[in-house]
Design a protein around this motif. Structure first.
Motif, PDB file in Angstrom:
ATOM      1  N   THR A   1       0.894  -1.003   0.276  1.00 50.92           N
ATOM      2  CA  THR A   1       0.342  -0.329   0.485  1.00 50.92           C
ATOM      3  C   THR A   1       1.216   1.338   0.261  1.00 50.92           C
ATOM      4  O   THR A   1       2.117   1.048   0.741  1.00 50.92           O
ATOM      5  N   SER A   2       0.426   2.589  -0.841  1.00 50.98           N
ATOM      6  CA  SER A   2       0.631   3.282  -0.108  1.00 50.98           C
ATOM      7  C   SER A   2      -0.157   4.060   0.345  1.00 50.98           C
ATOM      8  O   SER A   2      -0.665   4.747  -0.125  1.00 50.98           O
ATOM      9  N   ASP A   3       0.964   5.422   0.932  1.00 50.15           N
ATOM     10  CA  ASP A   3       0.527   6.662   1.488  1.00 50.15           C
ATOM     11  C   ASP A   3       1.130   7.830   0.896  1.00 50.15           C
ATOM     12  O   ASP A   3       2.027   8.514   0.520  1.00 50.15           O
ATOM     13  N   PRO A   4      -0.197   8.820  -0.159  1.00 54.34           N
ATOM     14  CA  PRO A   4       0.259   9.461  -0.826  1.00 54.34           C
ATOM     15  C   PRO A   4       1.102  10.878  -0.135  1.00 54.34           C
ATOM     16  O   PRO A   4       1.856  11.814  -0.240  1.00 54.34           O
TER      17      PRO A   4
END
Length: 124
Positions: free
Chosen positions: A2-5
């Motif tokens: 997952t990526s956190d902007p």
């Protein structure tokens, strides 16, 4: 994954004992300087599209080997080894077989300030 902007890049700064020697070391590896200026005379930043970090003159003695193993992923371990040979950098080639079907190699180097640097290849 997952990526956190909110988080866009990891950009560590290493405290080094010999700024000019460290700069020469990373330039021999082929990492370009992206910042060096009078605003921060004891700091140099290196960067590519996927690697970004800085080095700064340590204000006091430190013990790099106990603090950090600096690992940078490379697309081709053999090409990295050739670059190190051409630049006159000493390294050790290590092969790891952590599980059946999972093998990877990495080059182990020491920076002039004593940091352990591992150039790790992709799973083979």
């Amino acid at each position: 994954m997952t990526s956190d902007p909110l988080f866009t890049r990891l950009a560590p700064v290493l405290n080094v004992s010999d700024l000019p020697a460290e700069r020469a070391f990373y330039e021999k590896l082929g990492l370009p300087v992206i910042y060096e200026g009078p605003e921060y005379p004891d700091f140099i930043a290196f960067g590519t599209d996927s690697v970004h970090f800085g080095i700064q003159q340590a204000s006091a003695p430190n013990d790099p080997p106990s603090v950090l193993t600096w690992q940078i992923a490379v697309s081709d371990v053999d090409a990295a080894a050739a670059r190190c040979r051409e630049a006159g950098l000493d390294f050790e080639l290590e092969q790891n077989d952590p599980a059946p079907g999972w093998t990877y190699r990495r080059l182990l180097l020491r920076t002039p300030s004593g940091y352990r640097l591992a150039l790790e290849g992709e799973s083979e």
